[in-house]
Design a protein around this motif. Sequence first.
Motif, PDB file in Angstrom:
ATOM      1  N   HIS A  63     -14.349   4.000   9.608  1.00  0.00           N
ATOM      2  CA  HIS A  63     -14.072   4.633   8.380  1.00  0.00           C
ATOM      3  C   HIS A  63     -13.940   3.460   7.349  1.00  0.00           C
ATOM      4  CE1 HIS A  63     -12.921   8.217  10.849  1.00  0.00           C
ATOM      5  NE2 HIS A  63     -12.358   7.685  11.406  1.00  0.00           N
ATOM      6  N   TYR A  64     -14.206   3.937   6.117  1.00  0.00           N
ATOM      7  CA  TYR A  64     -13.838   3.039   4.946  1.00  0.00           C
ATOM      8  C   TYR A  64     -12.301   2.763   4.921  1.00  0.00           C
ATOM      9  CZ  TYR A  64     -18.880   3.464   3.755  1.00  0.00           C
ATOM     10  OH  TYR A  64     -20.137   3.550   3.921  1.00  0.00           O
ATOM     11  N   ASP A  65     -12.029   1.527   4.871  1.00  0.00           N
ATOM     12  CA  ASP A  65     -10.550   1.260   4.701  1.00  0.00           C
ATOM     13  C   ASP A  65     -10.364   0.331   3.517  1.00  0.00           C
ATOM     14  OD1 ASP A  65     -11.081  -1.185   5.724  1.00  0.00           O
ATOM     15  OD2 ASP A  65     -10.340  -0.815   7.564  1.00  0.00           O
ATOM     16  N   SER A  66     -11.381  -0.224   2.818  1.00  0.00           N
ATOM     17  CA  SER A  66     -11.096  -0.992   1.720  1.00  0.00           C
ATOM     18  C   SER A  66     -12.070  -0.682   0.651  1.00  0.00           C
ATOM     19  CB  SER A  66     -11.133  -2.640   2.194  1.00  0.00           C
ATOM     20  OG  SER A  66     -12.307  -2.988   2.521  1.00  0.00           O
ATOM     21  N   ILE A  67     -11.673  -1.098  -0.703  1.00  0.00           N
ATOM     22  CA  ILE A  67     -12.639  -0.864  -1.811  1.00  0.00           C
ATOM     23  C   ILE A  67     -12.851  -2.330  -2.313  1.00  0.00           C
ATOM     24  CG2 ILE A  67     -12.871  -0.062  -4.167  1.00  0.00           C
ATOM     25  CD1 ILE A  67     -13.186   1.871  -1.884  1.00  0.00           C
ATOM     26  N   PRO A  68     -14.258  -2.796  -2.657  1.00  0.00           N
ATOM     27  CA  PRO A  68     -14.595  -3.915  -3.208  1.00  0.00           C
ATOM     28  C   PRO A  68     -14.562  -3.923  -4.783  1.00  0.00           C
ATOM     29  CG  PRO A  68     -16.539  -2.883  -2.824  1.00  0.00           C
ATOM     30  CD  PRO A  68     -15.404  -2.091  -2.254  1.00  0.00           C
ATOM     31  N   GLN A 106      -5.506  -9.162   9.157  1.00  0.00           N
ATOM     32  CA  GLN A 106      -5.775  -8.783  10.541  1.00  0.00           C
ATOM     33  C   GLN A 106      -5.048  -7.437  10.718  1.00  0.00           C
ATOM     34  OE1 GLN A 106      -4.331 -11.383  13.325  1.00  0.00           O
ATOM     35  NE2 GLN A 106      -5.544 -13.278  12.438  1.00  0.00           N
ATOM     36  N   HIS A 107      -5.828  -6.342  11.112  1.00  0.00           N
ATOM     37  CA  HIS A 107      -5.235  -4.813  11.314  1.00  0.00           C
ATOM     38  C   HIS A 107      -6.020  -3.979  12.132  1.00  0.00           C
ATOM     39  CE1 HIS A 107      -8.414  -4.500   8.160  1.00  0.00           C
ATOM     40  NE2 HIS A 107      -8.554  -3.513   8.527  1.00  0.00           N
ATOM     41  N   THR A 108      -5.344  -3.150  12.576  1.00  0.00           N
ATOM     42  CA  THR A 108      -6.259  -2.014  13.293  1.00  0.00           C
ATOM     43  C   THR A 108      -6.348  -1.011  12.312  1.00  0.00           C
ATOM     44  OG1 THR A 108      -4.166  -1.198  14.201  1.00  0.00           O
ATOM     45  CG2 THR A 108      -5.259  -2.865  15.609  1.00  0.00           C
ATOM     46  N   PRO A 109      -7.322  -0.163  12.816  1.00  0.00           N
ATOM     47  CA  PRO A 109      -7.769   1.045  11.989  1.00  0.00           C
ATOM     48  C   PRO A 109      -6.528   2.119  11.739  1.00  0.00           C
ATOM     49  CG  PRO A 109      -9.219   0.825  13.572  1.00  0.00           C
ATOM     50  CD  PRO A 109      -8.454  -0.191  13.952  1.00  0.00           C
ATOM     51  N   ASP A 110      -5.662   2.320  12.611  1.00  0.00           N
ATOM     52  CA  ASP A 110      -4.534   3.081  12.389  1.00  0.00           C
ATOM     53  C   ASP A 110      -3.510   2.727  11.486  1.00  0.00           C
ATOM     54  OD1 ASP A 110      -4.154   1.327  14.783  1.00  0.00           O
ATOM     55  OD2 ASP A 110      -2.167   2.126  14.560  1.00  0.00           O
ATOM     56  N   GLN A 111      -3.605   1.347  10.808  1.00  0.00           N
ATOM     57  CA  GLN A 111      -2.684   0.665  10.262  1.00  0.00           C
ATOM     58  C   GLN A 111      -2.900   0.758   8.777  1.00  0.00           C
ATOM     59  OE1 GLN A 111      -2.595  -3.261  12.232  1.00  0.00           O
ATOM     60  NE2 GLN A 111      -0.492  -3.169  12.126  1.00  0.00           N
ATOM     61  N   VAL A 112      -4.028   1.237   8.391  1.00  0.00           N
ATOM     62  CA  VAL A 112      -4.457   1.154   6.954  1.00  0.00           C
ATOM     63  C   VAL A 112      -4.952   2.808   6.643  1.00  0.00           C
ATOM     64  CG1 VAL A 112      -4.534  -1.166   6.584  1.00  0.00           C
ATOM     65  CG2 VAL A 112      -6.589   0.302   7.600  1.00  0.00           C
ATOM     66  N   VAL A 113      -4.820   3.078   5.534  1.00  0.00           N
ATOM     67  CA  VAL A 113      -5.414   4.373   5.137  1.00  0.00           C
ATOM     68  C   VAL A 113      -6.661   4.371   4.899  1.00  0.00           C
ATOM     69  CG1 VAL A 113      -5.499   5.955   3.043  1.00  0.00           C
ATOM     70  CG2 VAL A 113      -3.398   4.842   3.606  1.00  0.00           C
ATOM     71  N   SER A 114      -7.321   5.496   5.501  1.00  0.00           N
ATOM     72  CA  SER A 114      -9.027   5.664   5.625  1.00  0.00           C
ATOM     73  C   SER A 114      -9.068   6.565   4.111  1.00  0.00           C
ATOM     74  CB  SER A 114      -9.336   6.942   6.576  1.00  0.00           C
ATOM     75  OG  SER A 114     -10.525   7.334   6.540  1.00  0.00           O
TER      76      SER A 114
END
Length: 486
Positions: free
Chosen positions: A157-162, A110-118
């Motif tokens: 925004h993309y914030d993760s990579i599969p 669980q996270h908000t957009p500002d908590q992770v790197v774009s």
Amino acid sequence: MTTKKLRLKRVRLATIASIAALGTAAALAGCSPSAGNSDKVTITLSGPNQFTSDANTFGPAWEKLVASFEKDNPDITLKTNVLPLTSWAQTSAAQLTAGTAPELIFNQTQHTPDQVVSLDSALKKKNPFSSSGKPWIDDFIPQYFKGSDQLMNPAGHYDSIPFNLVAVGIYYNKGLLSKAGVKASQLKTFDGFLTACSAIKKAGYAPLATDNGNLPAGWAVVALNSMLLNSTAEKINQFDTAGKAGTADVVTQKSIAHAYLTGELNVTTDPGSAEILKTLKKFYDACATPNWSGITSQGAFTGGTDFTGGKAAMAWGTNFAATGLADATFKYGTVPFPELSTSDSSLASGKPAQFGVTAGGTSYMIPAYIKGAQRAAAIKFLQYVSSPKIQTWLDSTGGIPAVSGLTAPPGLEAMNTGAWATVPVLGQGGLFQVPAAIAAQNKYEGYLLGTSSLEDTLKTLQADGIAWSKEQAVKGGWTEDWATKK
């Protein structure tokens, strides 16, 4: 449709935390490692074990992948922190909020957009481990990556990579079906499947290994959505993947939230929503392990060890689960969820069930407070695992590649081909959305057990859908009147 038995290395698996997070309250202290010296950077990847039942490692295949990465990048050390399946989600979320989560965390935290790197800017550059010569984003198979709600946050925004793709299906024990006098072909239709469950019970086995987690019911609901809610989906499909007025091939979260907050969608009066629950209960009553509510979610398959232990004829599982059967004493196959006909429901589309191969497999993101050399090293690892460097790892874990030019292991055809492999118009989330705080719960349990009426269950789902929609509006920074009114 059946799979041939996979000739894969023995690896004991833990179930994928898929379409919804698993978790019970827990608070494990985390730390963000730093470089041991100016020449060496140490980073940590922390998440649930999707590949083995080991509490300390993701398994031999993962260790070989890490060793290869470190050999190719001698200035980086990668450590793996395995979190328990029953508590990883809340642990990661708590660490992220406290600023103590490590460099790489599972994307279903669980996270908000500002908590992770774009990762938008990095994706526009070339992947140093790819020979395509294209921007990193163009190495991914477009239908699974571009515009994916699972990889893009509400802000777009993309914030993760599969690292791979995930598929789901129902595995069956050929020997137990034979003992019960059931043919695999019977499992193709809903009526045939229920009849088969009755025969399997009479033979002394549990039909479909089921537990109290949110995956067995959740996966079944995705399939039922694809056959019962197409008209509802068409009505609410009002925003494209960029969040602008229009439509999308898969209904966006913004469209669903808009429908709830404007009153265009009310599941208490929507006939398809009621039909989903009634059909789900019929399926559970006929096929689920009788004491399923007392079985804790664990292992590669739903229902604990009943399927692998020969006590249940069938079980839900992901493509990763197949490797756990490499040494099984029985032959097995897989089928999609059975097709509903108009005799099963007047709302049935008459088409096969859909679920979809998606990027909801092994995907990781970087906390926003990770900076400098640690951030650069974390991005480099994400690039490494989305390159040809991971073909051997995919072969060993049953992983379906997320990037072009790689191949899926043989025997997964029943999961990644045909209608079942196509993401339904309502996606894998569907209409029944809930606030993040209760996302790990099985929201259908009360109704399935008979402790909550259909009417009350729909009222709860409607209230939860509105609460979820308000969360999405805040996370997405949506400014339209319907999204901001109290």
